[in-house]
Design a protein around this motif. Structure first.
Motif, PDB file in Angstrom:
ATOM      1  N   THR A 178      44.043  72.702  13.323  1.00  0.00           N
ATOM      2  CA  THR A 178      43.388  71.701  12.474  1.00  0.00           C
ATOM      3  C   THR A 178      43.667  71.991  11.005  1.00  0.00           C
ATOM      4  O   THR A 178      43.657  73.139  10.571  1.00  0.00           O
ATOM      5  CB  THR A 178      41.870  71.710  12.716  1.00  0.00           C
ATOM      6  N   SER A 179      43.921  70.929  10.236  1.00  0.00           N
ATOM      7  CA  SER A 179      44.250  71.088   8.816  1.00  0.00           C
ATOM      8  C   SER A 179      43.270  70.319   7.947  1.00  0.00           C
ATOM      9  O   SER A 179      42.611  69.370   8.390  1.00  0.00           O
ATOM     10  CB  SER A 179      45.679  70.604   8.547  1.00  0.00           C
ATOM     11  N   GLY A 180      43.198  70.708   6.682  1.00  0.00           N
ATOM     12  CA  GLY A 180      42.356  70.002   5.729  1.00  0.00           C
ATOM     13  C   GLY A 180      42.552  70.559   4.333  1.00  0.00           C
ATOM     14  O   GLY A 180      42.983  71.696   4.153  1.00  0.00           O
ATOM     15  N   GLY A 181      42.260  69.745   3.315  1.00  0.00           N
ATOM     16  CA  GLY A 181      42.374  70.192   1.938  1.00  0.00           C
ATOM     17  C   GLY A 181      42.423  69.031   0.966  1.00  0.00           C
ATOM     18  O   GLY A 181      42.491  67.868   1.358  1.00  0.00           O
ATOM     19  N   VAL A 182      42.394  69.356  -0.312  1.00  0.00           N
ATOM     20  CA  VAL A 182      42.365  68.339  -1.367  1.00  0.00           C
ATOM     21  C   VAL A 182      43.773  67.970  -1.803  1.00  0.00           C
ATOM     22  O   VAL A 182      44.740  68.703  -1.551  1.00  0.00           O
ATOM     23  CB  VAL A 182      41.559  68.835  -2.579  1.00  0.00           C
ATOM     24  N   LEU A 183      43.884  66.851  -2.458  1.00  0.00           N
ATOM     25  CA  LEU A 183      45.141  66.408  -3.062  1.00  0.00           C
ATOM     26  C   LEU A 183      44.817  65.532  -4.255  1.00  0.00           C
ATOM     27  O   LEU A 183      43.714  64.974  -4.353  1.00  0.00           O
ATOM     28  CB  LEU A 183      46.028  65.664  -2.067  1.00  0.00           C
ATOM     29  N   GLY A 184      45.773  65.414  -5.164  1.00  0.00           N
ATOM     30  CA  GLY A 184      45.560  64.579  -6.334  1.00  0.00           C
ATOM     31  C   GLY A 184      46.860  64.370  -7.081  1.00  0.00           C
ATOM     32  O   GLY A 184      47.774  65.190  -7.002  1.00  0.00           O
ATOM     33  N   GLY A 185      46.939  63.262  -7.790  1.00  0.00           N
ATOM     34  CA  GLY A 185      48.166  62.953  -8.523  1.00  0.00           C
ATOM     35  C   GLY A 185      48.061  61.619  -9.221  1.00  0.00           C
ATOM     36  O   GLY A 185      47.002  61.239  -9.717  1.00  0.00           O
ATOM     37  N   GLY A 186      49.171  60.878  -9.228  1.00  0.00           N
ATOM     38  CA  GLY A 186      49.203  59.613  -9.939  1.00  0.00           C
ATOM     39  C   GLY A 186      49.979  58.552  -9.193  1.00  0.00           C
ATOM     40  O   GLY A 186      50.688  58.837  -8.225  1.00  0.00           O
ATOM     41  N   GLN A 187      49.853  57.307  -9.656  1.00  0.00           N
ATOM     42  CA  GLN A 187      50.537  56.181  -9.034  1.00  0.00           C
ATOM     43  C   GLN A 187      50.999  55.191 -10.096  1.00  0.00           C
ATOM     44  O   GLN A 187      50.451  55.129 -11.200  1.00  0.00           O
ATOM     45  CB  GLN A 187      49.650  55.467  -8.012  1.00  0.00           C
ATOM     46  N   LEU A 188      52.023  54.424  -9.733  1.00  0.00           N
ATOM     47  CA  LEU A 188      52.595  53.384 -10.581  1.00  0.00           C
ATOM     48  C   LEU A 188      52.907  52.195  -9.693  1.00  0.00           C
ATOM     49  O   LEU A 188      53.444  52.357  -8.592  1.00  0.00           O
ATOM     50  CB  LEU A 188      53.875  53.904 -11.253  1.00  0.00           C
ATOM     51  N   GLY A 189      52.575  50.986 -10.155  1.00  0.00           N
ATOM     52  CA  GLY A 189      52.831  49.826  -9.316  1.00  0.00           C
ATOM     53  C   GLY A 189      52.846  48.527 -10.081  1.00  0.00           C
ATOM     54  O   GLY A 189      52.620  48.484 -11.300  1.00  0.00           O
ATOM     55  N   TYR A 190      53.112  47.448  -9.345  1.00  0.00           N
ATOM     56  CA  TYR A 190      53.124  46.103  -9.918  1.00  0.00           C
ATOM     57  C   TYR A 190      52.562  45.131  -8.890  1.00  0.00           C
ATOM     58  O   TYR A 190      52.900  45.189  -7.698  1.00  0.00           O
ATOM     59  CB  TYR A 190      54.537  45.671 -10.308  1.00  0.00           C
ATOM     60  N   ARG A 232      46.011  72.511   4.479  1.00  0.00           N
ATOM     61  CA  ARG A 232      46.508  73.667   5.211  1.00  0.00           C
ATOM     62  C   ARG A 232      45.709  73.903   6.492  1.00  0.00           C
ATOM     63  O   ARG A 232      44.581  73.442   6.649  1.00  0.00           O
ATOM     64  CB  ARG A 232      46.431  74.913   4.332  1.00  0.00           C
ATOM     65  N   GLY A 233      46.347  74.644   7.391  1.00  0.00           N
ATOM     66  CA  GLY A 233      45.697  75.082   8.622  1.00  0.00           C
ATOM     67  C   GLY A 233      46.259  76.431   9.026  1.00  0.00           C
ATOM     68  O   GLY A 233      47.442  76.726   8.790  1.00  0.00           O
ATOM     69  N   LYS A 234      45.436  77.286   9.642  1.00  0.00           N
ATOM     70  CA  LYS A 234      45.867  78.637   9.971  1.00  0.00           C
ATOM     71  C   LYS A 234      45.159  79.113  11.230  1.00  0.00           C
ATOM     72  O   LYS A 234      43.990  78.816  11.452  1.00  0.00           O
ATOM     73  CB  LYS A 234      45.561  79.593   8.804  1.00  0.00           C
ATOM     74  N   ALA A 235      45.888  79.884  12.039  1.00  0.00           N
ATOM     75  CA  ALA A 235      45.312  80.486  13.250  1.00  0.00           C
ATOM     76  C   ALA A 235      45.640  81.974  13.257  1.00  0.00           C
ATOM     77  O   ALA A 235      46.738  82.384  12.849  1.00  0.00           O
ATOM     78  CB  ALA A 235      45.877  79.825  14.501  1.00  0.00           C
ATOM     79  N   THR A 236      44.695  82.782  13.721  1.00  0.00           N
ATOM     80  CA  THR A 236      44.894  84.232  13.794  1.00  0.00           C
ATOM     81  C   THR A 236      44.488  84.742  15.171  1.00  0.00           C
ATOM     82  O   THR A 236      43.666  84.127  15.853  1.00  0.00           O
ATOM     83  CB  THR A 236      44.080  84.963  12.719  1.00  0.00           C
ATOM     84  N   ALA A 237      45.078  85.870  15.537  1.00  0.00           N
ATOM     85  CA  ALA A 237      44.732  86.520  16.808  1.00  0.00           C
ATOM     86  C   ALA A 237      44.960  88.023  16.673  1.00  0.00           C
ATOM     87  O   ALA A 237      45.865  88.452  15.943  1.00  0.00           O
ATOM     88  CB  ALA A 237      45.579  85.963  17.951  1.00  0.00           C
ATOM     89  N   ILE A 240      42.484  61.090  -6.707  1.00  0.00           N
ATOM     90  CA  ILE A 240      42.080  62.367  -6.130  1.00  0.00           C
ATOM     91  C   ILE A 240      41.452  62.077  -4.774  1.00  0.00           C
ATOM     92  O   ILE A 240      40.844  61.018  -4.572  1.00  0.00           O
ATOM     93  CB  ILE A 240      41.092  63.117  -7.053  1.00  0.00           C
ATOM     94  N   GLY A 241      41.653  62.996  -3.818  1.00  0.00           N
ATOM     95  CA  GLY A 241      41.115  62.734  -2.497  1.00  0.00           C
ATOM     96  C   GLY A 241      41.166  63.949  -1.591  1.00  0.00           C
ATOM     97  O   GLY A 241      41.356  65.087  -2.037  1.00  0.00           O
ATOM     98  N   TYR A 242      41.002  63.675  -0.308  1.00  0.00           N
ATOM     99  CA  TYR A 242      40.980  64.726   0.710  1.00  0.00           C
ATOM    100  C   TYR A 242      41.842  64.256   1.877  1.00  0.00           C
ATOM    101  O   TYR A 242      41.835  63.078   2.245  1.00  0.00           O
ATOM    102  CB  TYR A 242      39.553  64.983   1.186  1.00  0.00           C
TER     103      TYR A 242
END
Length: 264
Positions: free
Chosen positions: A78-90, A112-117, A51-53
């Motif tokens: 400018t954008s920002g937000g959370v994310l999360g998931g899984g991983q597999l490795g060796y 996400r990022g958004k601009a309004t006017a 989990i992260g940002y």
């Protein structure tokens, strides 16, 4: 009687001397063996969750030609937000503590990022106004990466890089009113993107099978076209800086027998 005491005293003295001399001789018994403990090995298959940002900016480079004018620019959001998931490795750890590994991961995201006017006025007694908004969002990000690191027993430092992919959504809305007449328009587009990623991190083995990591990744999903018509070309460039923490469980299915080291 005196003779008997003398003989007894001499015998006692000889016995004590023999015991003292024997105590000074080196022992012929082997020393007790040092206890052996298995060394931790990073080699093995692992699976985990994270989990992260993430965030950076969405850029919208554009250019166009409307005689006699030529125009171009590259506004950003400018954008920002959370994310999360899984991983597999060796991982494979060599005897010199160098580690080579492979990892793939998939994260759902809300970066996400958004601009309004908006603007409004009264012209010739009639209300005139307009409002617009535009924005982008990363719906998911996945990577397929190699890892190169150095293990300090249970502590690992590594660099990583490879292929990245993801889905980016773009949405725009606009509305205008003049007097009693109003008009509105909206558009939305999902684009599956590919690109590259690079970064690094640290990982610590809490137990022989459970490890905790923190890492940074820079992800570049390239540029896609949003509009190319009427002499106007608008594109979208997507990048993200990701910081996340993860918990892995390491299996020993394909790991070699652990080395042992004497612990004094």
């Amino acid at each position: 009687m005196i003779r008997k005491l003398s003989i007894s005293s001499i015998a006692t003295a000889m016995l004590c001397s023999s015991v003292a001399f024997a105590a000074d001789l080196p022992s012929r018994l082997p020393p007790p063996p040092a206890p052996y403990v298995p060394m931790f090995s990073w080699t093995g298959l692992y699976v985990g969750a994270n989990i992260g940002y993430g965030g950076d900016r969405f850029a919208y480079p554009f250019n166009g030609f409307a005689p006699p004018f030529v125009f171009s620019g590259s506004p950003t959001i400018t954008s920002g937000g959370v994310l999360g998931g899984g991983q597999l490795g060796y991982n494979w750890e060599f005897p010199n503590n160098i580690l080579l590994g492979f990892e793939t991961d998939f994260d759902g995201a809300a970066i996400r990022g958004k601009a309004t006017a908006d603007a409004g006025a009264v012209i010739l007694g009639l209300p005139v106004g307009a409002a617009a908004s535009a924005g982008s969002r990363i719906n998911y990000i996945g990577t397929v990466r190699g890892r190169v690191g150095y293990a300090f027993d249970r502590f690992l430092v590594y660099g990583t890089g490879g292929f990245a992919y993801g889905q980016v959504n773009f949405t725009a809305n606009a509305a205008a009113v003049a007097g009693g007449v109003a008009a509105a328009i909206s558009t939305s587009q999902n684009s599956n993107r590919t690109g590259w990623t690079a970064g690094g991190g640290v990982e610590y083995a809490i137990t022989n099978n459970l490890t905790l990591k923190t890492e940074y990744l820079y992800v570049n999903l390239g540029t896609n076209t949003l509009l190319n018509a009427g002499g106007i070309n608008i594109r979208q460039k997507t990048t993200a800086n990701i910081v996340r923490a993860g918990l892995n469980y390491k299996f020993d299915w394909f790991a070699p027998p652990p080395a042992v080291v004497a612990k004094y």
